[in-house]
Design a protein around this motif. Structure first.
Motif, PDB file in Angstrom:
ATOM      1  N   SER A 121       0.827  -1.204   0.000  1.00 63.34           N
ATOM      2  CA  SER A 121       0.000   0.000   0.000  1.00 63.34           C
ATOM      3  C   SER A 121       0.865   1.259   0.000  1.00 63.34           C
ATOM      4  O   SER A 121       2.053   1.223   0.311  1.00 63.34           O
ATOM      5  CB  SER A 121      -0.911   0.026   1.228  1.00 63.34           C
ATOM      6  OG  SER A 121      -0.140   0.182   2.408  1.00 63.34           O
ATOM      7  N   ASN A 122       0.228   2.356  -0.387  1.00 67.79           N
ATOM      8  CA  ASN A 122       0.806   3.702  -0.334  1.00 67.79           C
ATOM      9  C   ASN A 122       1.927   3.938  -1.340  1.00 67.79           C
ATOM     10  O   ASN A 122       2.758   4.835  -1.152  1.00 67.79           O
ATOM     11  CB  ASN A 122       1.292   4.038   1.086  1.00 67.79           C
ATOM     12  CG  ASN A 122       0.149   4.043   2.082  1.00 67.79           C
ATOM     13  OD1 ASN A 122      -0.988   4.356   1.723  1.00 67.79           O
ATOM     14  ND2 ASN A 122       0.438   3.679   3.317  1.00 67.79           N
ATOM     15  N   VAL A 123       1.960   3.148  -2.418  1.00 70.24           N
ATOM     16  CA  VAL A 123       2.852   3.442  -3.537  1.00 70.24           C
ATOM     17  C   VAL A 123       2.111   4.404  -4.467  1.00 70.24           C
ATOM     18  O   VAL A 123       1.035   4.083  -4.971  1.00 70.24           O
ATOM     19  CB  VAL A 123       3.238   2.171  -4.323  1.00 70.24           C
ATOM     20  CG1 VAL A 123       4.165   2.529  -5.493  1.00 70.24           C
ATOM     21  CG2 VAL A 123       3.906   1.150  -3.416  1.00 70.24           C
TER      22      VAL A 123
ATOM     23  N   GLU B 168       5.885   2.377   3.980  1.00 73.63           N
ATOM     24  CA  GLU B 168       6.536   2.832   5.214  1.00 73.63           C
ATOM     25  C   GLU B 168       7.221   1.669   5.933  1.00 73.63           C
ATOM     26  O   GLU B 168       8.352   1.801   6.429  1.00 73.63           O
ATOM     27  CB  GLU B 168       5.497   3.486   6.125  1.00 73.63           C
ATOM     28  CG  GLU B 168       4.908   4.780   5.581  1.00 73.63           C
ATOM     29  CD  GLU B 168       3.847   4.572   4.506  1.00 73.63           C
ATOM     30  OE1 GLU B 168       3.507   5.551   3.818  1.00 73.63           O
ATOM     31  OE2 GLU B 168       3.365   3.417   4.350  1.00 73.63           O
ATOM     32  N   GLU B 169       6.569   0.511   5.954  1.00 71.67           N
ATOM     33  CA  GLU B 169       7.161  -0.659   6.598  1.00 71.67           C
ATOM     34  C   GLU B 169       8.386  -1.140   5.828  1.00 71.67           C
ATOM     35  O   GLU B 169       9.411  -1.502   6.426  1.00 71.67           O
ATOM     36  CB  GLU B 169       6.114  -1.772   6.681  1.00 71.67           C
ATOM     37  CG  GLU B 169       6.575  -2.995   7.473  1.00 71.67           C
ATOM     38  CD  GLU B 169       5.486  -4.048   7.584  1.00 71.67           C
ATOM     39  OE1 GLU B 169       5.779  -5.111   8.163  1.00 71.67           O
ATOM     40  OE2 GLU B 169       4.361  -3.830   7.090  1.00 71.67           O
TER      41      GLU B 169
ATOM     42  N   PHE C 224      13.061   3.772  -3.962  1.00 69.64           N
ATOM     43  CA  PHE C 224      14.258   3.387  -3.217  1.00 69.64           C
ATOM     44  C   PHE C 224      15.532   3.569  -4.038  1.00 69.64           C
ATOM     45  O   PHE C 224      16.558   2.938  -3.776  1.00 69.64           O
ATOM     46  CB  PHE C 224      14.105   1.937  -2.732  1.00 69.64           C
ATOM     47  CG  PHE C 224      12.912   1.757  -1.843  1.00 69.64           C
ATOM     48  CD1 PHE C 224      12.972   2.108  -0.498  1.00 69.64           C
ATOM     49  CD2 PHE C 224      11.715   1.285  -2.351  1.00 69.64           C
ATOM     50  CE1 PHE C 224      11.859   1.964   0.323  1.00 69.64           C
ATOM     51  CE2 PHE C 224      10.600   1.135  -1.537  1.00 69.64           C
ATOM     52  CZ  PHE C 224      10.676   1.487  -0.193  1.00 69.64           C
ATOM     53  N   GLY C 225      15.458   4.451  -5.050  1.00 73.36           N
ATOM     54  CA  GLY C 225      16.656   4.857  -5.783  1.00 73.36           C
ATOM     55  C   GLY C 225      17.160   3.885  -6.822  1.00 73.36           C
ATOM     56  O   GLY C 225      18.325   3.977  -7.239  1.00 73.36           O
TER      57      GLY C 225
ATOM     58  N   LYS D 249      16.122   0.350   5.975  1.00 73.15           N
ATOM     59  CA  LYS D 249      17.049   1.131   6.798  1.00 73.15           C
ATOM     60  C   LYS D 249      17.744   0.245   7.820  1.00 73.15           C
ATOM     61  O   LYS D 249      18.953   0.373   8.057  1.00 73.15           O
ATOM     62  CB  LYS D 249      16.293   2.255   7.508  1.00 73.15           C
ATOM     63  CG  LYS D 249      15.906   3.414   6.602  1.00 73.15           C
ATOM     64  CD  LYS D 249      15.179   4.501   7.388  1.00 73.15           C
ATOM     65  CE  LYS D 249      14.813   5.668   6.492  1.00 73.15           C
ATOM     66  NZ  LYS D 249      14.063   6.722   7.246  1.00 73.15           N
ATOM     67  N   GLN D 250      17.004  -0.669   8.429  1.00 70.97           N
ATOM     68  CA  GLN D 250      17.593  -1.571   9.415  1.00 70.97           C
ATOM     69  C   GLN D 250      18.641  -2.473   8.767  1.00 70.97           C
ATOM     70  O   GLN D 250      19.722  -2.717   9.323  1.00 70.97           O
ATOM     71  CB  GLN D 250      16.481  -2.407  10.055  1.00 70.97           C
ATOM     72  CG  GLN D 250      16.950  -3.261  11.229  1.00 70.97           C
ATOM     73  CD  GLN D 250      15.777  -3.971  11.893  1.00 70.97           C
ATOM     74  OE1 GLN D 250      14.719  -4.138  11.312  1.00 70.97           O
ATOM     75  NE2 GLN D 250      15.978  -4.396  13.132  1.00 70.97           N
TER      76      GLN D 250
END
Length: 386
Positions: free
Chosen positions: A23-25, A370-371, A152-153, A377-378
């Motif tokens: 979601s949220n793309v 977001e998730e 994400f580049g 990042k982790q």
């Protein structure tokens, strides 16, 4: 992530359903249409590209410009359907009433094998689905997937490096320059001299009723280390990309990095030395492996090349056999291109985008952007502290 497609080349529409898109793309469907337009371009294409102006309709999974997490459903209407409504009707007909029936299989196509496998005496039932028009929806799905990657580049580019006997003089350049130059070329090449020779070769093949193939290259930059896996054969990302590439109609081979050239070299001139710096961490001083070791990405650019054979439908058709009489005939002629190598580069770029996005989701998967961002990042922190 996965997708399924449906539809025939002269049917009313082509359809795809994408499952697993988070979601949220934010989806720019004009960008998806841009990918479809790129697929239709290129010197040497046939009259079908003048009929179809492919645009995608979204009929599920997107609301107010963003994915919802539900399956994304896409439709591309076939403009040529109006001329085929009776020929491709879904209504039953009396035996012997089939219109535009195909009974002379074309060498190089799925016609005969598919007819034998599915027990079809009208080979149109095979060629309508096996047609390369099916790749329209694969490009549309790739057009959605690459928008996830871009968050994400991760960038993709493609180019033609050989067409028939004409080979492009290679020049290293930033990926943004490669995209710009190839988009301006009718043959997706960076070498103007080679471009002119390719146009001459296509014109000559067309005059002879013949076709031309070539070699295309796709580059993917910004891919993190560790996509794919070494632990099972079917989780190796280079293997999955190879399968996706050779599944494109008329593709007969694939290689990564220096590819088959590795057979001519000693090992010391094949493998990529590992280096380390405080700023960049671990990296390779070369990229002969094309961005893969052990089925996993190394963090270097992915470099893949595919070989497209000349299109099988010839206007001077090859010998075949009538499936009714078993008598020799020349094969049936269907509308076709003289050369579709530039379009094939776009198709290859988008099927690779899908495979990379799928592997990206397997590694950093979540139900929302977001998730996924938090998971990435982790992982990046883990890699940097290694």
């Amino acid at each position: 992530m996965r997708y399924l497609t449906a539809g025939e080349t002269h049917g009313p529409q082509l359809t795809a359903i994408i499952e697993g898109m988070p979601s949220n793309v934010e989806i720019d469907f004009e960008e998806v249409n841009h990918q479809l337009h790129r697929r239709q371009k290129g010197y040497g294409r046939g009259r079908r590209m003048q009929i179809e102006k492919d645009t995608v309709r979204v009929v599920g999974g997107v609301r107010h410009g963003k994915t919802t997490g539900a399956p994304v459903a896409l439709v591309v209407d076939n403009n040529d359907w109006k001329n085929w409504t009776s020929i491709m009707s879904i209504e039953s007909i009396e035996d012997g009433e089939a219109k535009r029936r195909v009974n002379r299989p074309r060498p190089g196509h799925a016609d005969l094998n598919g007819g034998l496998k599915y027990n079809q005496k009208d080979l149109r039932n095979i060629l309508e689905r096996s047609s390369a028009r099916e790749t329209t929806m694969r490009v549309a799905c790739g057009g959605v997937a690459r928008q996830l990657l871009e968050l994400f580049g991760i960038k993709l580019a493609c180019q033609v490096i050989r067409l028939g006997e004409v080979v492009v003089k290679r020049e290293e350049m930033p990926i943004d320059d490669l995209i710009r130059i190839t988009e301006e070329s009718p043959l997706r090449v960076t070498d103007k001299e080679a471009e002119a020779a390719m146009i001459t070769a296509i014109d000559a093949a067309k005059a002879d009723g013949d076709t031309l193939g070539g070699i295309v290259e796709v580059i993917v930059e910004g891919v993190p280390v560790g996509l794919g896996s070494h632990v099972q054969w079917d989780r190796k990302l280079d293997g999955r990309i190879a399968q996706a590439v050779v599944s494109i109609q008329a593709f007969k081979g694939v290689e990564f990095g220096i590819g088959f050239e590795a057979a001519e070299r000693r090992g010391s001139n094949v493998h990529d030395p590992i280096v380390y710096s405080e700023d960049g961490g671990f990296s390779r001083s070369s990229n002969r492996a094309g961005g893969f070791e052990g089925g996993m990405t190394t963090g270097e650019p992915i470099v893949v090349r595919g070989v497209m054979k000349p299109i099988s439908t010839l206007y001077k058709p090859l010998p075949s056999v009538d499936i009714d009489t078993k008598e020799p005939f020349t094969a049936q002629v269907e509308r076709s291109d003289t050369c579709a190598v530039p379009a094939a580069a776009v198709i290859m770029e988008n099927v690779i985008a899908w495979e990379v996005a799928q592997a990206f989701m397997e590694k950093f998967g979540g139900d929302s952007v977001e998730e996924i961002r938090n998971n990435l990042k982790q992982y990046q922190a883990q890699v940097e502290s290694y």
